[in-house]
Write an enzyme that holds these catalytic residues in place. Structure first.
Site, PDB file in Angstrom:
ATOM      1  N   HIS B 103       0.858  -1.190   0.000  1.00 41.04           N
ATOM      2  CA  HIS B 103       0.000   0.000   0.000  1.00 41.04           C
ATOM      3  C   HIS B 103       0.893   1.239   0.000  1.00 41.04           C
ATOM      4  O   HIS B 103       1.083   1.864  -1.031  1.00 41.04           O
ATOM      5  CB  HIS B 103      -0.940  -0.013   1.222  1.00 41.04           C
ATOM      6  CG  HIS B 103      -1.829   1.191   1.310  1.00 41.04           C
ATOM      7  ND1 HIS B 103      -1.985   1.914   2.463  1.00 41.04           N
ATOM      8  CD2 HIS B 103      -2.602   1.787   0.373  1.00 41.04           C
ATOM      9  CE1 HIS B 103      -2.833   2.913   2.242  1.00 41.04           C
ATOM     10  NE2 HIS B 103      -3.213   2.856   0.973  1.00 41.04           N
ATOM     11  N   HIS B 122      -2.003   1.110   7.993  1.00 39.44           N
ATOM     12  CA  HIS B 122      -3.434   1.182   7.655  1.00 39.44           C
ATOM     13  C   HIS B 122      -4.070  -0.199   7.664  1.00 39.44           C
ATOM     14  O   HIS B 122      -5.093  -0.422   7.046  1.00 39.44           O
ATOM     15  CB  HIS B 122      -3.636   1.859   6.300  1.00 39.44           C
ATOM     16  CG  HIS B 122      -2.796   3.080   6.109  1.00 39.44           C
ATOM     17  ND1 HIS B 122      -1.717   3.115   5.263  1.00 39.44           N
ATOM     18  CD2 HIS B 122      -2.872   4.302   6.690  1.00 39.44           C
ATOM     19  CE1 HIS B 122      -1.152   4.307   5.326  1.00 39.44           C
ATOM     20  NE2 HIS B 122      -1.823   5.051   6.182  1.00 39.44           N
TER      21      HIS B 122
HETATM   22  S1  FES Z   1       1.142   1.090   4.291  1.00 39.08           S
HETATM   23 FE1  FES Z   1       0.412  -0.851   4.826  1.00 39.08          FE
HETATM   24  S2  FES Z   1      -1.692  -0.563   4.955  1.00 39.08           S
HETATM   25 FE2  FES Z   1      -0.986   1.351   4.325  1.00 39.08          FE
END
Ligand code: FES
Ligand code: SF4
Lengths: 820, 174
Positions: B103, B122
């Site tokens: 992500h 997140h």
């Molecule tokens: S960086 Fe891993 S969930 Fe956003």
């Protein structure tokens, strides 16, 4: 073999001279800001900062959360109408205060669904199509509009305006925007004058929050900042990690984790501040509950796992407890509200024992909720509580009372107009509503029942929605649609090679005998379009300029950065084409009054429609006054929060939160109404033992219209999933990944079983919309008689195991999603 | 193995356990699902061949932390103790993944009980047994998987990466 990933190990970088555009996610209410980079294919930026548009050193590993990393899903290669090819990157904007560079799996995969002839989006509608020769075949805009206009005019002249029914988008982002919505409303309300109008996700033309409006509260009164300032946030019927993801991650979660205490002290001096607390009202232990607990500790999260449909009893019981503890805001009640005695009578007649029995929530949990909502802080300051509700409440047992009971609780505790407070929707789509007034009454007519199944309408125009699966009691809706449209198919089949006149008279003949002429306007060949006689190709987000607001009324310009495929057109242009044709037809007959109703569509640009649409938002929460595209362009992804108060030196001045003045509100007493006949019948029938709750999942958006073209998404949701409790699964002999059938007297649907203890035994949760299994086959025909809003979230069904399909178990993950 | 053949191998090799992915078991929707290859750009990067560990040193459920294809890219080599998609070794249970969340680059934590990677930023979750499939979260691709080879002496080599590593324009830095 396709697999569930992109798999690329490299993306191209935009060169320094790449064109740059500013836009906003096309999907959910949060409205994350995005930047678009576009440059000719065959060219690439260099790895050094001065060689690329992001000014990043790509020879080095970037730190976490850099906001400048391009994932493969953010890139695509597009072809313009002149044949030129371009790289396009759609990157979350780190300078946007809504998302700060963050994105969800939905918005982060925009690159995947730009139109490209060698990608799954290749099936975009590129040309109008007309039913002839036993199928839908391409035609010109001229022929499509001519035929449509003649059928509409003949029906209007012969049977009146209510013979023309519509079901249209009415939202923001990819779901409309002020421009398209204004043209649609002007066509159907000023032009046709029909009452047989319905909004894309419901059977009528209604607000989903009539009760809030009656109380004097606009749907989106607070700012995302308020979620950072609140002492307590109460989510009612919302799974925000999955459906308002970045609002939850960037604004709610930091408060729960204590990261906003400094800000609280700065902006609200003179009272004690601590980390925020979260109350979640949901029959299911959701990912939202799990993530909040992981982030803030279990002691700061209260999950009220209520029984389906019992929100009113719970919320009235909380009001009663708070009142009895003397935690109500007496000053606010006296100075800012009407009708308190009537509300008091309702909550005082809500027996606590009955509420406990109905909801399944203990007295202790209710007391904790009451404390978190309203027990004054150590320094005697009132707690600041932000009430946020969404479809679990709106589409619950009885829409009007459901929303009213939440609004009443907010008024009782004085939570409006102050920092850290509010009571409003979280929102599903973004908003962009501006239309002339709907000519119907309240409660609005049920278009599914009266116009389509009941036969009151003869022309049905559907745009930007997929009602064959998205509407309530969908199986019976499909049967009616199939039967009535088939009559027109037969009529058209008898005019092979005939002139337009002959076609129109054959169609009119079929309509006279109960037929239905169906126009579907969309970007994809959706399931509803399979029944259509006329299919009209629309432009989507990025293919026109549009404007919308997000869940804190933040208005921005979504710039056009590419051509629509083929000869597809923005919706407003399609409406204008049809209006022009009708206007000239009436003028030719000397009917000047009718011609005038279809006048005023001679817009040349998206912005001209935007300016015209300002007439429809005067005095509303979205009032943008004299704002222009140039002003919005200058404000980029941060835009301005409506209502716009004034334009100062060419800059629109906005409104952070509503009701900071002394506006009056009205309590709306909302007694627990019991279950309606349709649901009670199912409750009393042992063949349908399971409560079927439903909703969206993190990775999918709405009907999955774009997601069907995102292999990464469809790989993990090849069939709609249904969550079944291990105890129930054990009794039914069902294991993970197996096909099951859910059935009741309204219909049946197949789904893929996911065994998880998220719901209580006897309760299941199914994905709301998926073309390979429409949950709505099971929803009843019940709507709240006060608002014509369905009880989508509650039906009952039996479940039987079908068996396994190869690959499901092996390739998909069945690790529960509600653990963090 | 040449780079080209390796890339083909990567594409053909998904879901090696079952032989067929769920997506293929179902009829396609329109023309959409018929597109065999959704990638827009395929390259052959000069991946190094680096020894990560000897197979005998791996214990089921215990992480072996290392880096690939360079020290700035933390990866984890794992013996899961149950067969995994693309798993190597006699038990087909040895896999390796990037430790940076796909992500926005959060430092992932592995939980042996569930065989999942968890991101503290997140809360994305990835399934090590299922090719790094995102269980839930906001990433737009699976967790990049390190392609492994086992030689005759029992040494495990990293030879490539499937999926773009977070924070890079290309997996092998320029
Ligand atoms: S960086 Fe891993 S969930 Fe956003
Ligand atoms: S949270 Fe909503 S607005 Fe933001 S990227 Fe995701 S879908 Fe788009």
């Amino acid at each position: 073999m396709s697999a569930i990933y992109h798999g690329d190990d490299r993306v191209p970088i935009p060169p320094s001279d790449a064109q740059q555009f500013s836009t906003v996610c096309s999907y959910c209410i949060v409205g994350c800001g995005y930047k678009v980079y576009k440059w000719p294919l065959g060219k690439e930026g260099g790895a050094l900062p001065h060689q690329n548009a992001l000014q990043v050193d790509y020879t080095k590993q970037q730190p976490e959360q850099s906001g400048t990393w391009i994932s493969p899903a953010m890139h695509n290669v597009i072809t313009e109408r002149n044949g030129r090819r371009f790289n396009v990157v759609v990157l979350p904007d780190k300078d946007c205060i809504v998302n700060k560079g963050n994105h969800s799996v939905r918005g982060g995969t925009h690159g995947d669904v730009l139109y490209a002839s060698d990608r799954p989006t290749a099936d975009r509608l590129t040309h109008p199509q007309l039913y002839r020769g036993g199928g839908q075949f391409p035609t010109t805009w001229d022929e499509a509009i001519e035929l449509g206009a003649r059928v509409i005019k003949a029906s209007l002249d012969k049977w009146g305006p209510d013979t023309i029914a519509m079901k249209f988008f009415d939202h923001g982002g990819g779901g409309g925007g002020f421009e398209n919505n204004w043209a649609v409303g002007k066509f159907f309300f000023t032009g046709i004058g029909t009452k047989m109008a319905s909004i894309h996700n419901r059977p009528a033309y209604n607000s989903e929050v009539f009760a809030s409006g009656d109380a004097g509260i606009a749907p989106l009164p607070s700012a995302y900042l308020d979620a950072e300032l609140a002492d307590t946030i109460m989510l009612i019927g919302a799974n925000s990690y999955e459906t308002q993801s970045i609002y939850f991650l960037e604004h709610i979660l930091p408060n729960l984790g204590g990261a906003t205490i400094d800000q609280k002290q700065r902006l609200i001096p003179g009272e004690t501040h601590a980390s925020g607390k979260l109350i979640v009202v949901d029959p299911r232990r959701t990912a939202t509950v799990a993530v909040a607990e992981a982030h803030a500790g279990k002691e700061n999260v209260l999950h009220l796992q209520i029984n389906n449909g019992t929100d009113i009893a719970l919320l009235n019981a909380l009001s009663r407890l708070i009142y009895e503890q003397r935690w109500a805001d007496q000053n606010f009640i006296t100075q800012r509200t009407n009708n308190f005695p009537a509300f008091q009578q309702v909550f005082q007649s809500q027996s606590l024992d009955e509420a406990i029995r109905l909801t399944g929530i203990s007295k202790a949990q209710m007391m904790t909720a009451a404390e978190w909502i309203a027990k004054p802080k150590a320094d005697t300051a009132r707690r600041r509580t932000l009430f946020l509700y969404e479809k679990g409440l709106i589409w619950g047992l009885k829409n009007y009372e459901n929303v009213a009971s939440a609004v009443d609780l907010a008024l009782l505790t004085g939570n409006l107009g102050k920092p850290g407070t509010g009571c409003g929707r979280l929102g599903g789509h973004q908003e962009g509503y501006s239309r002339p007034a709907y000519p119907g009454q309240r409660p609005p007519v049920n278009v599914d029942e009266v116009a389509i199944k009941g036969g009151a309408s003869k022309v049905f125009w559907v745009a930007g929605c997929n009602p064959v699966g998205g509407t309530l009691n969908a199986q019976s809706f499909r049967v009616a649609l199939a039967q009535r449209t088939a009559l027109v198919n037969q009529a058209l089949g008898s005019t092979n090679g005939g002139s337009l006149d002959e076609k129109v008279s054959a169609i009119m003949n079929a309509l006279d005998k109960g037929g239905l002429f169906l126009i579907v306007q969309d970007i994809y060949p959706i399931e509803t379009a399979q029944y259509a006689h006329l299919v009209l190709p629309a432009a989507q987000w990025g293919e026109m300029n549009l404007t919308s607001i997000n869940g804190e009324r933040r208005l921005r310009l979504y710039q056009k950065f590419m051509d629509a495929p083929g000869i597809a057109e923005p919706d407003w242009k399609i409406m204008a084409r049809m209006a022009h044709r009708l206007e000239s037809a009436y003028r030719a007959e000397g009917k000047t009054e009718m011609a005038a109703r279809f006048a005023g569509f001679a817009w040349n640009t998206d912005e001209e429609v935007f300016r015209a649409a300002s007439a429809g938002v005067k005095g509303a929460q979205e009032d943008y006054g004299e704002t222009t595209y140039a002003m919005l362009q200058a404000l980029g992804t941060n835009g301005v929060q409506t209502p716009v108060q004034e334009i100062r030196n060419g800059v629109p001045m906005g409104t952070t939160r509503l009701y900071t003045d002394d506006k009056m509100f009205t309590f709306i007493p909302a007694p627990w109404p019991g279950f309606p006949r349709q649901i009670q019948t199912l409750i009393d029938d042992a063949r349908y033992p399971f409560w079927v709750n439903n909703g969206r999942a993190n990775h999918g958006w709405q009907t999955l219209y774009d997601d069907l073209r995102k292999p990464y998404v469809m790989g993990r949701e090849p069939l709609p999933h249904v969550e079944i409790h291990p105890q129930d699964a054990g009794q039914l002999g069902i294991t993970n990944g197996e096909l099951v059938e859910l059935f009741n007297p309204y219909g049946s649907v197949t789904a893929m079983a996911v065994i998880v203890d998220a719901n209580a035994p006897g309760h299941v949760f199914m994905l709301f919309e998926h073309p390979k299994g429409w949950l709505n086959n099971l929803t009843t025909d019940y709507v709240d008689p006060a608002t014509t809003i369905p009880y989508y979230k509650g039906t009952k069904a039996g479940i039987r195991r079908i068996g396994g399909l190869p690959g499901m178990n092996e390739c998909l993950s069945f690790v529960p999603t509600n653990r963090a | 193995m040449s780079n080209v053949s390796r890339r083909n191998f990567l594409r053909l090799g998904a879901c090696a356990i079952s032989g067929a992915c769920a997506v293929n078991a179902l009829p396609a929707i329109g023309r959409a699902a018929e597109s065999p290859d959704i990638t827009t750009l395929r390259t052959t990067l000069p991946y190094p061949r680096i020894k990560l560990a000897a197979i005998g040193r791996l214990k089921a459920g215990v992480e072996h932390l290392t880096a690939y294809p360079d020290p700035a890219s933390p990866v984890v080599l794992l013996k899961l103790g149950r067969p995994a998609i693309e798993g190597i070794g006699p038990d087909q249970d040895i896999v390796a993944f990037s430790r940076r969340c796909s992500h926005m680059g959060g430092a992932l934590v592995f939980r042996a009980e569930t065989g999942t990677f968890h991101c503290p930023l997140h809360y994305a979750m990835f399934d090590a047994q299922k090719d790094g499939l995102m269980v839930i979260g906001q990433a737009t691709d699976n967790l990049p998987r390190i392609e492994l080879e086992l030689d005759a002496t029992g040494d495990i080599y990293a030879v490539g990466v499937k999926g773009l590593l977070y924070g890079r324009q290309a997996n092998v830095l320029a």
